[in-house]
Write an enzyme that holds these catalytic residues in place. Structure first.
Site, PDB file in Angstrom:
ATOM      1  N   SER A   7       0.835  -1.199   0.000  1.00  0.00           N
ATOM      2  CA  SER A   7       0.000   0.000   0.000  1.00  0.00           C
ATOM      3  C   SER A   7       0.868   1.247   0.000  1.00  0.00           C
ATOM      4  O   SER A   7       1.682   1.439   0.905  1.00  0.00           O
ATOM      5  CB  SER A   7      -0.906   0.011   1.233  1.00  0.00           C
ATOM      6  N   HIS A  30      -1.258  -1.252  -4.264  1.00  0.00           N
ATOM      7  CA  HIS A  30      -2.551  -0.934  -3.663  1.00  0.00           C
ATOM      8  C   HIS A  30      -2.634   0.579  -3.461  1.00  0.00           C
ATOM      9  O   HIS A  30      -1.811   1.172  -2.754  1.00  0.00           O
ATOM     10  CB  HIS A  30      -2.702  -1.652  -2.322  1.00  0.00           C
ATOM     11  N   ASP A  32      -4.962   3.580  -2.191  1.00  0.00           N
ATOM     12  CA  ASP A  32      -6.132   3.941  -1.387  1.00  0.00           C
ATOM     13  C   ASP A  32      -6.618   5.335  -1.742  1.00  0.00           C
ATOM     14  O   ASP A  32      -5.883   6.320  -1.597  1.00  0.00           O
ATOM     15  CB  ASP A  32      -5.784   3.895   0.101  1.00  0.00           C
ATOM     16  N   MET A  34      -9.218   8.037  -0.586  1.00  0.00           N
ATOM     17  CA  MET A  34     -10.058   8.397   0.560  1.00  0.00           C
ATOM     18  C   MET A  34     -10.570   9.830   0.383  1.00  0.00           C
ATOM     19  O   MET A  34      -9.829  10.718  -0.055  1.00  0.00           O
ATOM     20  CB  MET A  34      -9.265   8.299   1.860  1.00  0.00           C
ATOM     21  N   HIS A  63      -8.404   1.077  -4.468  1.00  0.00           N
ATOM     22  CA  HIS A  63      -9.382   0.842  -3.398  1.00  0.00           C
ATOM     23  C   HIS A  63     -10.089   2.156  -3.094  1.00  0.00           C
ATOM     24  O   HIS A  63      -9.498   3.073  -2.516  1.00  0.00           O
ATOM     25  CB  HIS A  63      -8.655   0.305  -2.161  1.00  0.00           C
ATOM     26  N   MET A  65     -12.345   4.268  -1.055  1.00  0.00           N
ATOM     27  CA  MET A  65     -13.011   4.478   0.223  1.00  0.00           C
ATOM     28  C   MET A  65     -13.694   5.837   0.149  1.00  0.00           C
ATOM     29  O   MET A  65     -13.267   6.818   0.766  1.00  0.00           O
ATOM     30  CB  MET A  65     -11.999   4.397   1.370  1.00  0.00           C
ATOM     31  N   MET A 134     -11.894  -6.327   4.892  1.00  0.00           N
ATOM     32  CA  MET A 134     -11.074  -5.444   5.716  1.00  0.00           C
ATOM     33  C   MET A 134     -10.794  -6.104   7.058  1.00  0.00           C
ATOM     34  O   MET A 134     -11.713  -6.555   7.749  1.00  0.00           O
ATOM     35  CB  MET A 134     -11.783  -4.105   5.937  1.00  0.00           C
ATOM     36  N   GLY A 139      -9.443   3.519   6.776  1.00  0.00           N
ATOM     37  CA  GLY A 139      -9.210   4.954   6.922  1.00  0.00           C
ATOM     38  C   GLY A 139      -7.817   5.320   7.363  1.00  0.00           C
ATOM     39  O   GLY A 139      -7.315   6.383   7.012  1.00  0.00           O
ATOM     40  N   ASP A 172      -6.830  -6.622   3.949  1.00  0.00           N
ATOM     41  CA  ASP A 172      -6.164  -5.332   4.069  1.00  0.00           C
ATOM     42  C   ASP A 172      -6.254  -4.889   5.524  1.00  0.00           C
ATOM     43  O   ASP A 172      -7.344  -4.681   6.046  1.00  0.00           O
ATOM     44  CB  ASP A 172      -6.859  -4.310   3.160  1.00  0.00           C
ATOM     45  N   GLY A 174      -3.177  -4.708   8.988  1.00  0.00           N
ATOM     46  CA  GLY A 174      -2.428  -5.454   9.984  1.00  0.00           C
ATOM     47  C   GLY A 174      -1.709  -6.674   9.446  1.00  0.00           C
ATOM     48  O   GLY A 174      -1.408  -7.603  10.210  1.00  0.00           O
TER      49      GLY A 174
END
Length: 223
Positions: A7, A30, A32, A34, A63, A65, A134, A139, A172, A174
């Site tokens: 990411s 990846h 993101d 947002m 992705h 969001m 997730m 976020g 996605d 941790g």
């Protein structure tokens, strides 16, 4: 097969092209998106995705969001973008979005937050090329892996097998050497890793280590 998608949320945005080069051995990037509405954080939009696609040979895993993916998702189906993921919680018509993405030559993917049941995803599973489960609240990066999401993965993998369809299952949040095997054993095969890759001096070595962790996964979890 274990696929690692670092990411870039964990990359240095000022030196993004340099940091993309550091993950050249990955299976995808990846990205993101947002909007500070669907999630509290704000990143970037389509112009940045277009530029990223110009400077890396890796396929982009976008992705979204964001609110209202019904209006915006298809705009991300551009050259260099392999898949566009939108959230089940944000859409009015997930099937329509998925079909439009496929019609534009991009793989369709749907994401579910930790608190979302997957019944409506299971109902229309053949419409999607990938489902993102997730394993943190979306976020922000750096959160702890939620192992209690594994039953969702097992349900999705079982249903895909029953239907005889090819379905990528992505996780996605941790993801580390320790948590990746847990998700792999539950059926995941695409792994988003942020700080586990970019938080180290040698991101390429970390990609190799994560792949190795996936290959050494334990036997299937009890069902």
């Amino acid at each position: 097969m274990v696929r690692i998608h670092p990411s870039i949320l964990s990359a240095d945005f000022v030196n993004l092209e340099r940091d993309l080069e550091k993950i050249a051995t990955a299976d995808g990037v990846h990205v993101d998106i947002m909007d500070a509405h669907f999630v509290p954080n704000l990143t970037f939009g389509l112009p940045m995705v277009q530029r990223i696609a110009e400077v890396t040979r890796l396929p982009l895993d976008v992705h979204l969001m964001i609110d209202d993916p019904d209006t915006w998702a298809h705009q991300y189906a551009i050259d260099g973008v392999d898949s566009v993921t939108f959230h089940a919680e944000a859409t009015r018509d997930a099937v329509a979005i998925a079909r439009e993405l496929r019609a534009r030559g991009t793989r369709s993917a749907i994401a579910v937050k930790p608190g979302t049941h997957i019944d409506r995803v299971l109902e229309h599973l053949p419409e999607f090329d990938m489902v993102l489960v997730m394993t943190v609240e979306p976020g922000f990066g750096g959160q702890a892996f939620m192992a209690d999401m594994m039953p969702k993965l097992r349900q999705l993998r079982d249903r895909a097998d029953e239907l005889g369809i090819e379905l990528a299952l992505q996780v996605d949040g941790g993801i580390t050497d320790d948590t990746l095997p847990i998700a792999a054993a539950a059926g995941a095969d695409v792994f988003v890793a942020g700080s586990a890759v970019y938080g180290h001096a040698d991101p390429a070595a970390r990609i190799d280590a994560l792949r190795e962790a996936g290959m050494l996964q334990p036997g299937s979890l009890e069902r």
